[in-house]
Write an enzyme that holds these catalytic residues in place. Structure first.
Site, PDB file in Angstrom:
ATOM      1  N   GLU A 154       6.555  82.539  49.374  1.00 20.08           N
ATOM      2  CA  GLU A 154       5.633  83.641  49.643  1.00 20.08           C
ATOM      3  C   GLU A 154       4.951  83.988  48.329  1.00 20.08           C
ATOM      4  O   GLU A 154       5.610  84.062  47.279  1.00 20.08           O
ATOM      5  CB  GLU A 154       6.376  84.859  50.184  1.00 20.08           C
ATOM      6  N   GLU A 159       0.468  94.045  45.407  1.00 23.89           N
ATOM      7  CA  GLU A 159       1.169  95.095  46.129  1.00 23.89           C
ATOM      8  C   GLU A 159       1.129  96.348  45.278  1.00 23.89           C
ATOM      9  O   GLU A 159       0.996  96.293  44.049  1.00 23.89           O
ATOM     10  CB  GLU A 159       2.621  94.711  46.411  1.00 23.89           C
TER      11      GLU A 159
END
Length: 635
Positions: A154, A159
């Site tokens: 991933e 974020e």
């Protein structure tokens, strides 16, 4: 979008990168085609569902209830809108079946005009939300991998959380099946303002055995197989990855939600994919006053390069690096690059921290300071200074033998002097501490601010306001550590709630070494060398846009931010200005508690219209400093 992050907090291989980056940049040896391989500029009036799949619900239909992170929202198509050249994802307090909140999530996997890629440059221009409990993400997953998560990997390009919107971070996930999964991450902090204050370009450049993270033109993190606990876990090249964009509510990273701050929006101006990388800059974007920093062009392609640098200090260079002698003012460092690939410009906005001097002595272990130690886990003794030197010649220090039985040995004390923790978050104040280790080593030390009426030993993160971090060096003698912001933890704990200071030495270890601590203090702005806090007001930002007024017409809108000379918001300032572009209107208004005032034109226009705005003046209890204001006008 980190999956199962609540469980992964205890996992190994977390690495935070803050500087000194070197990029191999094999991919960047080839000129970038200026035309994107794939893009979405969001220029229409609705989401292009040939490129994006709208994901719906609470995750249960995908086999991951709570979307694998204990998230609280149900994703709905209605929370995704495209207008004015932007995609807007809105999080709302809205009950849908068993969920108390709604938001939006999309991906490009298996779509007719979507995309999956291995290697390239992947970027998006995003304006982050501010609300406590928001968790926006721009990330990538492999499409239909033969192996499950995280063995197939991933890549999280961006974020953040609403309560810690001054911190952006990028992460990769890998390793064995849960619960033996691993992850490693890098982050970049913005001071004195926040990443949510405007649009910024967040990107990764991915080539074989290397992934690099950027904000705007700043390279801030690099990961290779050598950064993993086992290089064999690097399986990213085995798959093609697609995009995901979403804003979660709550969950293992988002935290407790403040309903009063909803709705919140995550805005995306564009998403683009390029075949190869582009030049960028390495070097510190936050520096101490009166310090020297070196900036270097990295990831450069082409041959026969010539360079032209400019800096606020008037220092220049014709090589691929520039050393700047900062005084007490920051500004933008730029470099023009001309070579066989063409001409390009890279830029970095650099913030110079204020000159700091001792403001509050928390504890010097000789006099009554402003910190009352109330508990500790190791062996605590006040003793004569074991090695008086030029850094610390005081007669007494704290001898502390860390408890090897505790992963998190805590020294805690109460203090009445942190009446506002905001300046510590903005970097206008800082914690300092002297440390001596009889056995020199590199160790992490954390200072955590808490509200004792809310924080208990077993309810983390509730009641924890923020963390600050410093690292010792393996040197003999005393060393004076300055602590920098590590995290803004619980948005429900406000800047005025702090009454407790917690010190953690070598956290998450069973270290049983002896440490000597002294001169714990809070440093503030040096009034002898710079203007005292709150003596002048400046305009720090002006942002204009157009907003729908219904029936196909639009109004102009301008958002003006006013701060004082320390970077703190100025509330109650009267701002006057003028709309230009397709409007010609005067406007005036008063800033709110965040120092922000929003103006909207009194008239609405049809067609393709442009709104510009210039600030004419600011009236408040502080002197308005127009000369040091930035962005007084938009063009």
């Amino acid at each position: 979008m980190t999956m199962l992050m609540n469980q992964k907090r205890a996992m190994q291989a977390l690495v935070m990168v803050s500087g000194g980056l070197v990029s191999h940049a094999a991919m960047a040896a080839v000129c970038q085609n200026p035309t994107p391989v794939w893009q979405d500029e969001f220029n229409g009036t609705e989401l292009d569902t040939s490129k994006w799949e709208v994901m719906l619900g609470d995750g249960c239909s995908y086999g991951i209830c709570g979307w694998g992170n204990n998230e609280l929202q149900s994703y709905q198509a209605e929370n995704l809108t495209v207008a004015d050249g932007k995609l807007t994802i809105t999080a709302k307090k809205q009950r849908v079946k068993g969920s108390q909140y709604t938001s939006g999530r999309i991906r490009t996997a298996n779509m007719p005009n979507g995309g999956e890629w291995t290697h390239g440059r992947f970027e998006a221009s995003i304006k982050l939300p501010t609300g406590t409990g928001m968790w926006p993400a721009f990330w990538m997953l492999p499409t239909d991998p033969a192996e499950g998560w995280p063995m197939s990997g991933e890549i999280d390009i961006l974020e953040a959380t609403g309560q810690a919107d001054m911190i952006a971070f990028g992460t990769i996930h890998y390793g064995n099946a849960y619960p033996d999964n691993e992850w490693t991450s890098g982050r970049i902090i913005k001071q004195p303002d926040r990443w949510s204050d405007g649009f910024h370009e967040y990107a990764v450049e991915w080539e074989p055995n290397e992934i690099r993270w950027y904000v705007d033109d700043i390279l801030y993190s690099v990961k290779t197989p050598d950064d993993l606990s086992d290089p064999a876990f690097w399986t990213f090249e085995n798959y093609s990855y697609h995009f995901l964009l979403n804003m979660a509510v709550g969950g293992s990273i988002g935290g407790v939600v403040d309903d009063s701050q909803l709705p919140q929006t995550m805005e995306v101006d564009y998403v683009r994919v390029y075949d190869f990388g582009q030049p960028s800059l390495s070097g510190p974007h936050i520096v101490d006053a009166n310090s020297q920093s070196t900036y270097q062009i990295v990831d450069e392609a082409g041959t026969g390069s010539s360079y032209s640098w400019n800096s606020p200090t008037q220092q220049t260079s014709s090589t691929n690096s520039l050393t700047v002698d900062w005084a007490e003012q920051g500004g933008t460092v730029t470099a023009d690059i001309t070579n066989s690939c063409g001409t390009s410009t890279v830029a970095m906005d650099v913030h110079v921290l204020p000159v700091l001097t001792t403001d509050h002595v928390l504890d010097d272990f000789e006099t009554d300071g402003d910190l009352t130690i109330t508990s500790w886990e190791g062996q605590y003794n006040e003793v004569p200074n074991p090695v008086s030197d030029t850094v610390n010649s005081s007669p007494t220090a704290l001898e502390y033998v860390r408890s090897s039985a505790s992963l998190y040995d805590v020294i805690a004390g109460t203090t009445p002097v942190i009446t506002d923790a905001g300046p510590l978050i903005a970097g206008n104040e800082a914690f300092y501490m002297d440390v001596y280790m009889p056995v020199p080593s590199e160790q992490e030390i954390l200072i955590q601010l808490e509200d004792s009426s809310q924080a208990t030993p077993d309810n983390y993160p509730t009641g924890r306001h923020s963390k600050f971090i410093a690292h010792t060096e393996a040197v003999s003698g005393w060393q004076r550590l300055k602590f920098i912001l590590e995290d803004r933890v619980d948005g429900g704990t406000t800047d005025t709630d702090v009454d407790t200071v917690v010190i953690l030495i070598a956290p998450n270890s069973n270290n049983g070494d002896t440490y000597y601590l002294d001169n714990m203090a809070i440093y503030g702005a040096d009034s002898g060398t710079q203007e005292p806090a709150g003596t002048s007001a400046v305009v720090s930002d002006v942002v204009t846009t157009t907003v729908s007024a219904g029936k196909g017409v639009k109004s102009g809108q301008a958002t003006v931010t006013v701060v004082d000379n320390t970077g703190s918001p100025v509330e109650g300032a009267t701002v006057t200005g003028q709309f230009t572009g397709d409007w010609n209107e005067s406007a005036n208004g008063v800033t709110d508690a965040n120092g922000v005032v929003v103006f909207t034109t009194s008239t609405a226009l049809s067609g393709k219209v442009t709104a510009n705005f210039c600030v004419d003046g600011v009236q408040s209890s502080l002197t308005f400093d127009a000369a040091n204001s930035t962005g007084m006008c938009t063009q």
